[in-house]
Design an enzyme around this catalytic site. Structure first.
Site, PDB file in Angstrom:
ATOM      1  N   ASP A   1      -2.105   9.431 -10.547  1.00 21.60           N
ATOM      2  CA  ASP A   1      -2.082   8.301 -11.496  1.00 21.60           C
ATOM      3  C   ASP A   1      -0.655   7.980 -11.932  1.00 21.60           C
ATOM      4  O   ASP A   1      -0.263   6.826 -12.042  1.00 21.60           O
ATOM      5  CB  ASP A   1      -2.920   8.638 -12.739  1.00 21.60           C
ATOM      6  CG  ASP A   1      -4.417   8.536 -12.453  1.00 21.60           C
ATOM      7  OD1 ASP A   1      -4.773   8.057 -11.356  1.00 21.60           O
ATOM      8  OD2 ASP A   1      -5.216   8.944 -13.325  1.00 21.60           O
TER       9      ASP A   1
ATOM     10  N   GLU B   1      -4.816   2.341  -4.153  1.00 19.88           N
ATOM     11  CA  GLU B   1      -3.351   2.466  -4.102  1.00 19.88           C
ATOM     12  C   GLU B   1      -2.736   1.207  -3.511  1.00 19.88           C
ATOM     13  O   GLU B   1      -1.667   1.217  -2.944  1.00 19.88           O
ATOM     14  CB  GLU B   1      -2.943   3.707  -3.295  1.00 19.88           C
ATOM     15  CG  GLU B   1      -3.198   3.632  -1.802  1.00 19.88           C
ATOM     16  CD  GLU B   1      -4.546   4.195  -1.367  1.00 19.88           C
ATOM     17  OE1 GLU B   1      -5.502   4.152  -2.171  1.00 19.88           O
ATOM     18  OE2 GLU B   1      -4.642   4.658  -0.223  1.00 19.88           O
TER      19      GLU B   1
ATOM     20  N   ASP C   1       0.844  -1.194   0.000  1.00 22.77           N
ATOM     21  CA  ASP C   1       0.000   0.000   0.000  1.00 22.77           C
ATOM     22  C   ASP C   1       0.883   1.249   0.000  1.00 22.77           C
ATOM     23  O   ASP C   1       1.859   1.333   0.751  1.00 22.77           O
ATOM     24  CB  ASP C   1      -0.899  -0.026   1.248  1.00 22.77           C
ATOM     25  CG  ASP C   1      -1.960   1.048   1.206  1.00 22.77           C
ATOM     26  OD1 ASP C   1      -3.054   0.775   0.688  1.00 22.77           O
ATOM     27  OD2 ASP C   1      -1.684   2.177   1.679  1.00 22.77           O
ATOM     28  N   ILE C   2       0.553   2.205  -0.867  1.00 23.21           N
ATOM     29  CA  ILE C   2       1.342   3.441  -0.923  1.00 23.21           C
ATOM     30  C   ILE C   2       1.000   4.301   0.312  1.00 23.21           C
ATOM     31  O   ILE C   2      -0.183   4.537   0.590  1.00 23.21           O
ATOM     32  CB  ILE C   2       1.064   4.232  -2.219  1.00 23.21           C
ATOM     33  CG1 ILE C   2       1.385   3.344  -3.438  1.00 23.21           C
ATOM     34  CG2 ILE C   2       1.877   5.523  -2.258  1.00 23.21           C
ATOM     35  CD1 ILE C   2       1.130   4.013  -4.782  1.00 23.21           C
TER      36      ILE C   2
ATOM     37  N   HIS D   1      -5.105  14.450  -8.999  1.00 28.61           N
ATOM     38  CA  HIS D   1      -5.322  13.040  -9.330  1.00 28.61           C
ATOM     39  C   HIS D   1      -4.518  12.572 -10.540  1.00 28.61           C
ATOM     40  O   HIS D   1      -4.131  11.413 -10.613  1.00 28.61           O
ATOM     41  CB  HIS D   1      -6.818  12.780  -9.558  1.00 28.61           C
ATOM     42  CG  HIS D   1      -7.566  12.652  -8.279  1.00 28.61           C
ATOM     43  ND1 HIS D   1      -8.147  13.741  -7.645  1.00 28.61           N
ATOM     44  CD2 HIS D   1      -7.809  11.586  -7.477  1.00 28.61           C
ATOM     45  CE1 HIS D   1      -8.711  13.338  -6.530  1.00 28.61           C
ATOM     46  NE2 HIS D   1      -8.532  12.038  -6.398  1.00 28.61           N
TER      47      HIS D   1
ATOM     48  N   ASN E   1      -2.527  12.713  -3.519  1.00 30.76           N
ATOM     49  CA  ASN E   1      -3.555  13.177  -4.467  1.00 30.76           C
ATOM     50  C   ASN E   1      -4.003  14.593  -4.136  1.00 30.76           C
ATOM     51  O   ASN E   1      -4.167  15.426  -5.039  1.00 30.76           O
ATOM     52  CB  ASN E   1      -4.762  12.242  -4.427  1.00 30.76           C
ATOM     53  CG  ASN E   1      -4.655  11.121  -5.437  1.00 30.76           C
ATOM     54  OD1 ASN E   1      -3.951  11.251  -6.441  1.00 30.76           O
ATOM     55  ND2 ASN E   1      -5.334  10.017  -5.180  1.00 30.76           N
TER      56      ASN E   1
END
Lengths: 237, 125
Positions: free
Chosen positions: A127, A154, A110-111, A123, A118
């Protein structure tokens, strides 16, 4: 046989031969026979065309169906497998591991502070960050049967067949190292102001009497541990 | 003579045969379960129309997808029209297809190949 209609063509040759031998009782019989033969030739030609068109259409459909099949398995943004494909592959690998009695491992990735990323950069750049992280995880996942998928927003998941905890930890360390090496600026992150990930590692020897979800749940718990111990690290469960 | 109008369904095309203007339109997809049954009234209408018209007739085919039974029906229609043109009727077939749909174009060429009198235009859009 170089032609699927060779039998039909043989019949035409035989009919032509028969017309050449003058074996008909009258000229009228021969002429009627000739008319029927010509009709047959036309209809055979039609049939050949119909088959040709059908073959072409079927090939088109096959190509489209393969394309759709691929699209239904791939996450458009990262090009990784999507959650749906992971779920299917997971069940297969689980069942295969039950039979072969080999270990199965999962890494949940998980980031860290991605929502803040974001919020800070928008956004679209979010991405780009997802794509960059996906690309380096791909580098760490090397064996052909290993499977990397985008699990959610994420979150990524790595499925490692025939792998114990030790092997999975080694992959997790590689991912951690590579993501740190990306050096993506993340001003809103308290962790060295750059993009990092947390990882949860779990492995098990699948058994018939174990719930398939158990391994995924365990890697989730390990990820939670990593998050609560300061992030930018991996934990085992 | 009454016009023939059949609304399109999932598996059958829109058909609009106008006896007054002489424009006969077939448009959509064609893979009826029973092609003979579906096209029977169409063929009957066409035969009756050809019996009583001497005006210019245009058949517009715009078929994205069709099955083998349909191609057999189309060949039968084209044969009838070919014969009519031979006997002096003024008929034109327009085979309309998407310029990127190679299969539709090639199928049009297959149909065209066997015709001797009927003008058959492949029109790309």
């Amino acid at each position: 046989m170089d032609n699927i209609f060779s039998r039909e063509e043989q019949i035409i040759s035989r009919a032509e031969a028969l017309l050449g031998t003058n074996s008909f009782q009258s000229a009228k019989d021969a002429s009627n026979y000739r008319v029927l033969l010509d009709e047959y030739k036309i209809l055979l030609r039609q049939m050949m065309k119909i088959v040709k068109m059908a073959d072409k259409t079927q090939l088109d459909l096959k190509i489209v169906s393969e394309k759709l099949n691929r699209l239904s398995h791939i996450d458009v943004l990262t090009g990784l497998y999507n959650r749906r494909y992971f779920n299917e592959a997971y069940v297969k690998e689980w069942n295969s591991a039950v039979r072969s009695q080999k270990e199965l491992a999962i890494i949940m990735i998980d980031i860290d502070y991605f929502k803040k990323y974001n919020d800070t950069y928008g956004h679209l750049q979010g991405d780009e960050c997802l794509k960059a992280v996906a690309d380096v995880i791909k580098k760490a996942v090397k064996r052909p049967r290993d499977l990397l998928a985008r699990f959610g927003g994420e979150e990524f998941v790595v499925l490692l067949p025939e792998t114990g905890l030790e092997g999975a930890v080694s992959v997790a360390q590689d991912v951690l190292f590579l993501v740190n090496g990306l050096d993506i600026e993340h001003a809103a992150s308290p962790l060295q102001k750059k993009v990092t990930v947390s990882l949860g590692v779990a492995a098990t020897l699948p058994q018939n009497n174990l719930a398939k979800e158990e391994l995924i749940n365990n890697s989730d718990k390990a990820l939670y541990l990593a998050k609560s111990s300061g992030r930018n690290c991996y934990k085992e469960y | 003579m009454q016009n023939l109008l059949i609304e399109k369904t999932n598996s059958t095309p829109y058909i609009n045969f106008n006896a007054v203007s002489g424009v006969l339109q077939i448009k959509g997809e064609s893979f009826p379960e029973n092609a003979a049954k579906f096209y029977n009234p169409v063929m009957e209408w066409l035969r009756e129309y050809l019996d009583c018209t001497s005006e210019q007739t245009t058949l517009d085919f715009e078929i994205v997808y069709f099955n083998s039974s349909t191609s057999k029906i189309f060949m039968t229609i084209f044969d009838v029209l070919d014969e009519e043109v031979k006997n002096g009727k003024k008929i034109v077939v327009n085979w309309r297809c998407d310029g990127e749909n190679e299969t539709a174009i090639e199928c049009g060429e297959e149909f065209e190949e066997d015709l001797r009198y009927l003008p058959f235009n492949i029109i790309l859009f």
